[in-house]
Design a protein around this motif. Structure first.
Motif, PDB file in Angstrom:
ATOM      1  N   SER A  16     -19.634  33.871  57.752  1.00 20.09           N
ATOM      2  CA  SER A  16     -18.970  33.857  56.455  1.00 20.09           C
ATOM      3  C   SER A  16     -19.896  33.330  55.373  1.00 20.09           C
ATOM      4  N   LEU A  18     -19.653  31.457  51.951  1.00 18.01           N
ATOM      5  CA  LEU A  18     -18.722  30.710  51.120  1.00 18.01           C
ATOM      6  C   LEU A  18     -19.110  30.737  49.653  1.00 18.01           C
ATOM      7  N   ARG A  19     -20.355  30.422  49.360  1.00 11.24           N
ATOM      8  CA  ARG A  19     -20.838  30.390  47.984  1.00 11.24           C
ATOM      9  C   ARG A  19     -22.259  30.919  47.944  1.00 11.24           C
ATOM     10  N   LEU A  84     -11.829  30.843  56.083  1.00 12.57           N
ATOM     11  CA  LEU A  84     -12.630  30.364  54.962  1.00 12.57           C
ATOM     12  C   LEU A  84     -12.651  31.394  53.845  1.00 12.57           C
ATOM     13  N   LYS A  85     -12.853  30.936  52.627  1.00 12.69           N
ATOM     14  CA  LYS A  85     -12.922  31.823  51.469  1.00 12.69           C
ATOM     15  C   LYS A  85     -14.313  32.441  51.377  1.00 12.69           C
ATOM     16  N   VAL A 234     -11.448  23.228  58.135  1.00 13.84           N
ATOM     17  CA  VAL A 234     -11.595  24.243  57.090  1.00 13.84           C
ATOM     18  C   VAL A 234     -11.636  23.587  55.711  1.00 13.84           C
ATOM     19  N   ASP A 235     -10.714  22.669  55.455  1.00 14.37           N
ATOM     20  CA  ASP A 235     -10.689  21.986  54.159  1.00 14.37           C
ATOM     21  C   ASP A 235     -11.961  21.167  53.936  1.00 14.37           C
ATOM     22  N   GLN A 238     -14.935  23.557  53.249  1.00 21.48           N
ATOM     23  CA  GLN A 238     -14.847  24.129  51.907  1.00 21.48           C
ATOM     24  C   GLN A 238     -15.248  23.103  50.854  1.00 21.48           C
ATOM     25  N   LYS A 239     -14.799  21.868  51.040  1.00 23.69           N
ATOM     26  CA  LYS A 239     -15.165  20.809  50.113  1.00 23.69           C
ATOM     27  C   LYS A 239     -16.654  20.497  50.191  1.00 23.69           C
ATOM     28  N   ALA A 241     -19.049  22.549  51.107  1.00 28.02           N
ATOM     29  CA  ALA A 241     -19.792  23.651  50.508  1.00 28.02           C
ATOM     30  C   ALA A 241     -19.753  23.587  48.987  1.00 28.02           C
ATOM     31  N   ASP A 242     -18.595  23.287  48.417  1.00 29.32           N
ATOM     32  CA  ASP A 242     -18.479  23.195  46.957  1.00 29.32           C
ATOM     33  C   ASP A 242     -19.326  22.060  46.405  1.00 29.32           C
TER      34      ASP A 242
END
Length: 342
Positions: A16, A18-19, A84-85, A234-235, A238-239, A241-242
């Motif tokens: 995946s 993510l960014r 994941l986004k 997952v949360d 994501q955090k 990665a951001d």
């Protein structure tokens, strides 16, 4: 500095994105990516060359003059898919891999600038820090004892993380939570050394998380503990990665590979005499070997150099053949002048 976050996986795994910045272009599609080529994806996004061409349509040619500022590879074991986004691609032939080739390329090209190289597997107590990482992450917990004591400090994730069905009295749960603590500590320590994200050398982060796999083995994959741990992971990812994406000023590629289990153990590639004899039998028609990525470069250098030398020989030969010795040659001109003077 170049940045990428990757999570590696196996057969049935998922890769995946993510960014990523505008200079790196990933296409939306379900193209499978070979597991052994994931390090090549990381290398290409950072602007490094690879030994073999990567005929994978998921990665397009981006801006060659603006490369990402870091690469982070996180291997998540115990699950073949995470909600994941971002873009996701299935993994075929998911075998163990490492970013050693990318680290070697960074050391070769940016040895004087001392880039950040951090490779960490908390559950196995494996850590490898090179360059400026030794100073930036010297306070990072790397052993199981350090990780456990770190969890019970005031600034740990236990004060803000919803544990749900997980318990701090269970060693398996503590191992899982300690890996999440490492993610938070990396961003926290990096935020204190923001200058590392603004230099011109690419950075490399490689993390291996197996806490979720241990939770699944202990409670079962249908248990509420495994479901809660998956959502918490997952949360947290994501955090993470951001935050890493923002720390590097938006010039970061964040990739995730989720893997259930590896098809085969990680081993060095070797070639034996028996292998050589087998390869002869597999090529009965004596076909030529495939050309590597340097072939076109060497071919063009040799071709145009030969053409240039051939044209130079032709021009020089033509001018020598049609030269008038009495008019064009300085030898004859000086000789005639001397005769007249005498």
């Amino acid at each position: 500095t170049a940045f990428c976050v990757c999570f590696s996986g196996v057969c049935g795994g998922e890769f995946s994105i993510l960014r990523c910045p505008r200079s790196v272009v990933f296409r939306d599609g379900g193209w499978p990516i070979p597991g052994e080529r994931i390090p090549d994806v990381a290398a290409l996004t950072m602007g490094f060359s690879v030994e073999e061409d990567l005929p994978w349509p998921g990665l397009a040619v981006g801006d060659l003059f603006h490369r990402p500022q870091a690469t982070v590879l996180v291997t998540v074991k115990g699950v073949d898919k995470l909600p994941l986004k971002g873009f996701s691609y299935p993994i075929e032939n998911a075998v163990p891999f490492s970013l050693d080739s990318v680290a070697n390329a960074i050391h070769t090209l940016f040895s004087e600038e001392m880039p950040v190289v951090l490779q960490l597997a908390p559950s196995e107590e494996r850590v490898y820090m090179v360059g400026k990482a030794n100073a930036a992450f010297e306070d990072l917990s790397v052993t199981l004892r350090q990780l456990r004591s770190r969890l019970f400090q005031d600034s740990s994730i236990l004060s803000s993380l919803p544990l749900n069905s997980l318990s701090t009295n269970n060693e398996v749960d503590l191992l899982f939570l300690s890996e999440l603590q490492v993610l938070q500590d990396i961003t926290s320590l990096l935020s204190r050394h923001k200058h590392l994200a603004k230099d011109h050398s690419p950075d490399l982060y490689s993390l291996e998380l197996s806490g979720l796999e241990e939770v699944g083995k202990h409670y079962g994959e249908d248990s509420q503990q495994f479901k809660d741990a998956s959502q918490i992971l997952v949360d947290s990812l994501q955090k993470f990665a951001d935050e890493m994406f923002n720390l590097y000023g938006g010039n970061a590629v964040v990739e995730v590979v989720a893997v259930k289990e590896f098809n085969s153990p990680l081993s060095r590639k070797t070639r034996s005499i028996l292998q050589a004899s087998q390869s002869i039998k597999e090529n009965p028609y004596n076909l030529a070997y495939p050309y590597n990525y340097n072939y076109s470069v060497i071919f063009n250098i040799v071709l145009w150099m030969m053409i240039g030398l051939a044209l130079a020989v032709i021009v020089v030969s033509y001018n020598l053949w049609n030269m008038d010795p009495g008019y064009d040659s300085i030898i004859y001109r000086m000789t005639n002048q001397k005769i007249r003077m005498d």
